[in-house]
Design a protein around this motif. Structure first.
Motif, mmCIF file in Angstrom:
data_model
loop_
_atom_site.group_PDB
_atom_site.id
_atom_site.type_symbol
_atom_site.label_atom_id
_atom_site.label_comp_id
_atom_site.label_asym_id
_atom_site.label_seq_id
_atom_site.Cartn_x
_atom_site.Cartn_y
_atom_site.Cartn_z
ATOM 1 N N ASN A 1 18.453 2.391 45.522
ATOM 2 C CA ASN A 1 17.958 3.174 46.688
ATOM 3 C C ASN A 1 18.977 3.285 47.619
ATOM 4 O OD1 ASN A 1 16.649 4.426 48.761
ATOM 5 N ND2 ASN A 1 14.703 3.442 48.457
ATOM 6 N N LYS B 1 16.410 12.719 43.688
ATOM 7 C CA LYS B 1 15.847 11.578 42.914
ATOM 8 C C LYS B 1 16.393 11.958 41.535
ATOM 9 C CE LYS B 1 11.921 10.633 45.516
ATOM 10 N NZ LYS B 1 10.797 10.601 45.604
ATOM 11 N N GLU C 1 16.866 9.226 54.363
ATOM 12 C CA GLU C 1 18.132 9.372 53.520
ATOM 13 C C GLU C 1 19.097 10.284 54.573
ATOM 14 O OE1 GLU C 1 16.754 11.324 50.036
ATOM 15 O OE2 GLU C 1 16.528 9.405 49.054
ATOM 16 N N ASP D 1 11.146 9.380 52.880
ATOM 17 C CA ASP D 1 12.392 9.116 52.083
ATOM 18 C C ASP D 1 13.430 9.983 52.511
ATOM 19 O OD1 ASP D 1 11.523 6.530 50.789
ATOM 20 O OD2 ASP D 1 11.198 7.561 48.924
ATOM 21 N N SER E 1 14.251 16.432 48.025
ATOM 22 C CA SER E 1 14.126 15.012 47.933
ATOM 23 C C SER E 1 14.095 15.000 46.145
ATOM 24 C CB SER E 1 12.838 14.529 48.510
ATOM 25 O OG SER E 1 12.497 13.309 48.136
#
Length: 94
Positions: A47, A25, A74, A70, A21
């Motif tokens: 996003n 990002k 995803e 998240d 993650s």
């Protein structure tokens, strides 16, 4: 900004599955910076979930026991929107 958002979403689906993650990002932040540098209009708070999936579909995934973090969302997007079997990180070790 639709074109830029879709370009980023395509890159995300194609390249981010095998990463954590935090790395995802950082990668998206670099892509956003590069897109702006190339004059490609994108949503500044881009996003992947905002671009490729309806919130009701995410809620349905959560009802079916997909964690709501998240990374899991995803990963769900990559499984449902990608054409190939993706390589992904499972944060819960399931």
């Amino acid at each position: 900004s639709v074109i830029g958002n879709i370009v980023l979403a395509g890159g995300f689906i194609a390249y981010s599955g095998a990463f954590t993650s935090e790395f995802r990002k950082d990668m998206v932040a670099k892509w956003l910076e590069h897109a702006v540098g190339q004059g490609l209009a994108t949503d500044p708070s881009w996003n992947v979930a905002d671009v490729l999936v309806d919130p009701a579909e995410v809620r349905a995934w959560n009802i079916h026991m997909l964690p709501s973090d998240d990374l899991s969302i995803e990963n769900g997007i990559m499984v449902t929107r990608g054409r190939r079997w993706p390589l992904m990180i499972d944060p819960q070790g399931q």
